[in-house]
Structure formats: C-alpha cells, structure tokens
Design an enzyme around this catalytic site. Structure first.
Site, PDB file in Angstrom:
ATOM      1  N   HIS A  89       0.571 -25.347  25.186  1.00 55.60           N
ATOM      2  CA  HIS A  89       1.531 -25.961  24.252  1.00 55.60           C
ATOM      3  C   HIS A  89       2.729 -26.512  24.771  1.00 55.60           C
ATOM      4  CE1 HIS A  89      -0.612 -23.291  21.152  1.00 55.60           C
ATOM      5  NE2 HIS A  89      -0.552 -22.649  21.903  1.00 55.60           N
TER       6      HIS A  89
ATOM      7  N   SER B  90      13.330 -49.126  37.068  1.00 58.67           N
ATOM      8  CA  SER B  90      13.688 -49.808  35.788  1.00 58.67           C
ATOM      9  C   SER B  90      14.432 -51.164  36.141  1.00 58.67           C
ATOM     10  CB  SER B  90      14.604 -48.650  35.002  1.00 58.67           C
ATOM     11  OG  SER B  90      15.469 -49.324  34.185  1.00 58.67           O
TER      12      SER B  90
END
Ligand code: ARG
Length: 487
Positions: free
Chosen positions: A157, A276
C-alpha cells in the site's frame, strides 16, 4: 501525381477501382512496409512450390523469382501504387515480366497471403522481444547477485511494510519476466503455422502442396481449415496479450523506481534521468515515467485489436487490415521499454547506508518481532496485539516498549518462555531479513539459491529462443537455395 496519371497506371486488377475518394482510405501500402520482406519470402515459397508442382513452368518461375530479387533491391519505397504491398509487388512483377508474371497469383488469394505474411513477420518480432527480455533477465540476475545483502524498505500500500533486500526486489521482477518469456514462447507456437494455400477461404482446384510452402517458410505445420486459416487472428491476440503482460511487468518496475527515486532510495544514472528547464536542483526519472507511459501503448493495442476482431464474420473482412498494426505497435512499445527499464535499473546506484536506515522506518520490523514472540509459543494473533501495543507506545519502539507490552498483555508462563535475544535481533532490519529464509524469502542465502535456480530457468528459455531463431534462419537459407535453382 494527378488523377489522369493514375488512370494510366498498370495497377493489377484495379482498373475499375483505382480512383475515387476512398483510395487513400483503403490503402495499407504505407503500413505494409513492415511486411515487405515477409511478402517477398511468401511469394518466393509459393512460386517455388508452383514450379515443383508443374503449375507454372520453370522458365516462368525463373523470371518471376528474378523480378522479385529486383523488387527487393529497389525496396518498398519504389513499389508502384497499389491497395497494399501484395498488389503492388504483383504489379511490379508484371511490369518486369509481362503477363506471365500474373501466374504468381495462381492458387492463392491476398487473404491467405496476408495471413502468412503477418505470421512470418510476427515470428521474428516475437524472437526480437524474447531476446531483449532474456538479456534483461540476465542483467537483473547479475545486479541481484551484487545486492543480496543490500537491505531496503519493502512496501505494501506504499506504506513501509517489512525490510527486504534490493536483490529480492530485483528477483521479483526477473521472475515476472520469466513468465512473460513463457507467454511469448507459447504464443510463438501458434503464430508459427502456415495459412498459405487456403486461397480466398475455400481452397483451390490446383494441386498445390501446402506442407511444402510451410516448410520453405519455416512454419511448423499448417492452419489446416482454409476458412479458419484466412480468418484467424487469435495469434495476434495471444502475442499482443503476451506483450501486454510484459508491459505490465515493466510499468510496475518503472513505477517502483519512480517512487524509490522520490524517496532517495535509488540514484538513477544521469543518462536515465532528466532535469527541469526551470528548477536547477531537479533530477527527474523521466525515462521511467515514459516506460510507464509507453507500455500503455501495449494495453491500448490489445484493446484496439480485440475491438477490431470482435464479432467479425467468417471469412475475410477488410477490418482485418486494421488488426495487425495494433499487434506490431504493442510489440514495439514493449521491446523499447524493456531496453530502457532494464538499462535504468541496472545502471542505478543503491545508497546502502540510507537504505539500511530507511529499512526500519515506520516500525517495519514489527512483523519480525511478532514472529519471534510466536516462535516462543505465543499464539500469533496475541503476538500481533503485543507488538501493536508497543507500536502505540512509540513510533520507533525499542526493546523496553516490547517489554512493557509483554508485561501488560502476556501471562507469566508466556512471558518467561520468550527468547529476548531473538526479539532484540528482530528489531534490527538486517537481522530481520536474515530470519526470513523460507523458500522465496529475502534472506541473503535464500536469494542466492533462488538466483541459481532462476539462472537454470533462464538458460532453458534462452535455448528455446535460440532453437527457434535457428529454425527460422535455416528455413530462410533453404528457401534461398531453392530459389537459386531457378535464377
Ligand atoms: N491489405 C489487406 C489486409 O491487410 C490484404 C488482404 C486483402 N484482401 C481482400 N480480400 N481485400 O488485410
């Protein structure tokens, strides 16, 4: 080209249908580049068989086979116009040989022809995919061998669950890729059958030898019923489904790495990362995000393929022209993605100290502690409660927290039977991993044994792929020799 030029072209059998607004729409010639070589092989095998059966004479066979060599040299881009590669090659043969070139299409139809071409091409695409996956598995096992003791956090999870190792995680993907390999090999068996000689769907009065063309093309038997032979595309479905399975494996691997990278659990090599354009500090796992995205083309392809095929009547319908592209796209997407995903994972650095530190986060050792209590005779459910209680006392429980919980929840007999050394050990992520030595577990020795077994399986699969590749190459050399008898 003007419409008037078009009208003057010698397009086989298409004089009545050569123009009109639907011309582009009908044509698969551009996409058929993928089966250009396959079509030439199918033509050659068919012509050799026609000559052997005295359906065409040797001189005509020789002229047609010579023309095919010439067409091959010129390449797909030089083909005359046509609805598809089959028609264009036939036109090109007739342009070179004259009307006798039209004997090439005796006792066949484009329906069995295209079905044979697709299977012929798909076969080598599956082999390419297999070879890529096999070398990927080899690289994963090599990387795993180096990291059997590199402890890392394991998640369920996306929450810290239990400590594991980098090797155990890597092997989990190698094992999935082993099943993907089996599915591709399995699909190959049913792809590798010859539909050639089925003609339109109902056979032919000519005394053809279907086994012979199958042999010349390296097919392992026939798709016998002629109607099924031209209609069947389930081998595309199987192959695309196998490719999709592989895509799912790769997308999971990519997603894990994206998550690990965001937590600082893995350092991707620069060539597998991007930065970036504005944020100077960024190192982003773009290649893996693209693996996650690109493998979507495989799942989409499977969907497109089955949607195209569903409910089609027997025998040939032109919808089928849209089927194969989905399969080829799916294969391409997973072959590319395999290379990139494996490259990224096997060049990555695993920061061992940071991983070991993180491996105990979120009380990930809790299950091991509960196991230790249970191994001293406490019912597992009770042990679970004790450890949960310790976890409530502290986010990062120490031995004192376990002691307090034991005192509160266990009776004296149970408490006295406990092995406190083992419990203390279980709080250490490395020891916690070492304890879990059940078959398939992450303990270093257990993983080493698993890697040895995985290597044996990899060897068997590699042999299977090599055998098939050799069969294809032998058949192709054999066909070349048979053709050489005529030219
Ligand atoms: N281009 C066609 C395809 O890919 C070839 C078969 C055409 N057959 C026909 N009966 N129109 O399916």
């Amino acid at each position: 080209m003007t419409d008037e030029d078009d009208a003057e072209e010698t397009v086989v059998r298409r004089d009545r249908f050569s123009g009109g607004p639907a011309r582009e729409f009908l044509s698969s010639l551009g996409a058929d580049e993928r089966i250009f070589a396959a079509d030439l092989a199918v033509d050659r095998a068919h012509v050799v068989m026609l000559a052997e059966q005295d359906i065409v004479d040797d001189d005509t066979a020789s002229e047609i086979l010579g023309a095919l060599a010439d067409i091959e040299n010129a390449g797909h881009d030089e083909l005359p116009d046509g609805e598809d590669v089959h028609e264009a090659i036939e036109t090109a043969v007739i342009d070179r040989v004259g009307p006798d070139g039209g004997r090439m299409h005796t006792a066949r139809s484009r329906n069995d022809e295209v079905a044979a071409c697709l299977r012929y091409r798909l076969r080598s695409d599956i082999l390419d995919a297999l070879e890529t996956v096999l070398s990927g598995r080899d690289a994963l096992l090599d990387a795993a061998s180096e990291h059997t003791e590199t402890v890392m956090p394991g998640y369920t999870h996306l929450q810290p669950a239990q400590p594991t190792t980098v090797a155990h995680w890597l092997c989990s993907y190698e094992q999935a890729l082993a099943r993907d390999t089996e599915r591709l090999l399995d699909a190959y068996e049913r792809v590798n059958r010859s539909p050639l000689g089925a003609a339109a769907f109902a056979g032919t009065p000519f005394d053809i030898d279907r086994e012979r063309t199958a042999e010349l093309l390296g097919f392992d038997g026939l798709v016998e019923n002629a109607t099924d032979a031209v209609s069947a595309r389930d081998c595309l479905v199987e192959t695309t489904a196998a490719a999709t399975g592989l895509g799912l494996t790769l997308s999971g691997l990519a997603e894990d790495l994206v998550v690990f990278a965001s937590k600082g659990h893995v350092e991707l090599a620069d060539e597998y990362a991007s930065t970036s354009s504005i944020m100077p500090q960024k190192k982003n796992p773009d290649t893996l995000e693209l693996v996650r995205g690109r493998t979507g083309d495989a799942t989409a392809g499977l969907n497109g393929l089955v949607t195209t095929l569903k409910g089609l009547p027997r025998a040939y319908n032109r919808d089928l022209q849209r089927a194969s592209g989905h399969a080829f796209d799916a294969i391409d997407s997973v072959v590319e993605s395999t290379d990139v995903a494996i490259g990224a994972v096997t060049t990555a650095e695993w920061p061992e100290a940071a991983l070991a530190d993180a491996a105990g986060d979120g009380f990930a050792t809790a299950t091991g502690v509960a196991d230790s209590l249970a191994r001293s005779g406490v019912p597992f459910r009770t042990a679970h409660e004790v450890v949960a209680h310790a976890g409530e006392r502290s986010a990062d429980p120490a031995i004192e927290d376990i002691e307090a919980a034991v005192e509160e929840l266990l009776d004296d007999d149970q408490a006295n039977a406990l092995d406190w050394d083992a419990i203390e050990q279980a709080l250490d992520p490395t020891a916690s991993v070492e304890m879990r030595d059940s078959r398939g577990g992450p303990a270093p020795e257990t993983v080493s044994t698993h890697i040895a077994r995985a290597r044996t399986r990899l060897d068997t699969d590699s042999e299977a792929a090599t055998d098939r590749r050799e069969d294809v190459e032998l058949a192709s050399a054999h066909l070349d020799r048979e053709v050489d008898h005529y030219v």
